[in-house]
Design a protein around this motif. Structure first.
Motif: not given
Length: 212
Positions: A29-30, A40-44, A26-27
């Motif tokens: 993005t903005y 705004i986060g994103q995960m893989t 998780f990190s």
């Protein structure tokens, strides 16, 4: 008011995952500083990292995917059974429990709950539990291990036995802090079209003896 017990593994960037599979990440993005309004986060992640369900498509290419599963299996009364006294869980081991009004069973095994460690060895679930569970009317089996089969298994005998007997699979639960007994379970998968599995937020609500 029900006090829900979280039995999910926290999703963290240092959590364990299947060797060779996609780790969780998780990190942001903005950031709010960049956008002027929001973070705004994103995960893989692999769909089989952390607490998750297996869809039949995971081990059968013609099996149902997550979006095709009946959600009723993942909501309702469940029994947490303590089988931590043995490293081999068979139908004979399960026979000792009271199976009245049990359609969902969660097994608290001898494997300690440690989301940051992937076990090289786990308690063994004998495929003979599948016909036994079907006979008792069980449609969902949950375990506090990464899999219902050994980590090095290629044949996935217990997966297939459960599938053949109409029993759905919930894995990587956190049950060390949960006493044996009856609970209300919620462990809903995400509606991921075509997916072989899904992370879940699994929780238990205690049931009073008179409500069983």
């Amino acid at each position: 008011m029900t006090k829900w017990i979280d039995i999910s593994q926290p999703l963290t960037n240092d959590m364990a995952h299947w060797p060779g599979d996609t780790p969780f990440s998780f990190s942001l993005t903005y950031t709010k500083e960049k956008t002027g309004s929001v973070n705004i986060g994103q995960m893989t992640t692999s769909l089989h990292t952390g607490t998750h369900i297996d869809a039949p498509f995971h081990y059968d290419s013609s099996g149902r995917t997550v979006d095709q599963l009946d959600l009723d299996h993942y909501i309702g009364k469940a029994f947490v059974a303590d089988v931590s006294h043995t490293e081999k869980i068979t139908a004979a081991v399960l026979q000792k429990f009271n199976w009245d009004n049990v359609t969902r069973i969660l097994l608290r095994t001898a494997l300690p709950n440690n989301p940051k460690y992937f076990p090289e060895k786990m308690p063994f679930l004998d495929p003979d539990i599948a016909p036994f569970l079907k006979e008792k009317g069980v449609t969902l089996l949950g375990v506090d291990m990464p899999s219902v089969d050994p980590p090095d298994s290629k044949t996935l005998n217990t997966h297939h036995a459960l599938y053949e007997h109409g029993i759905h699979i919930l894995e990587n639960l956190m049950l060390d802090h949960v006493k044996e007994g009856y609970y209300d379970l919620i462990a809903l998968p995400l509606a991921i079209t075509g997916a072989d599995g899904s992370p879940v937020r699994a929780v238990l609500g205690p049931i009073l003896e008179g409500e069983i």
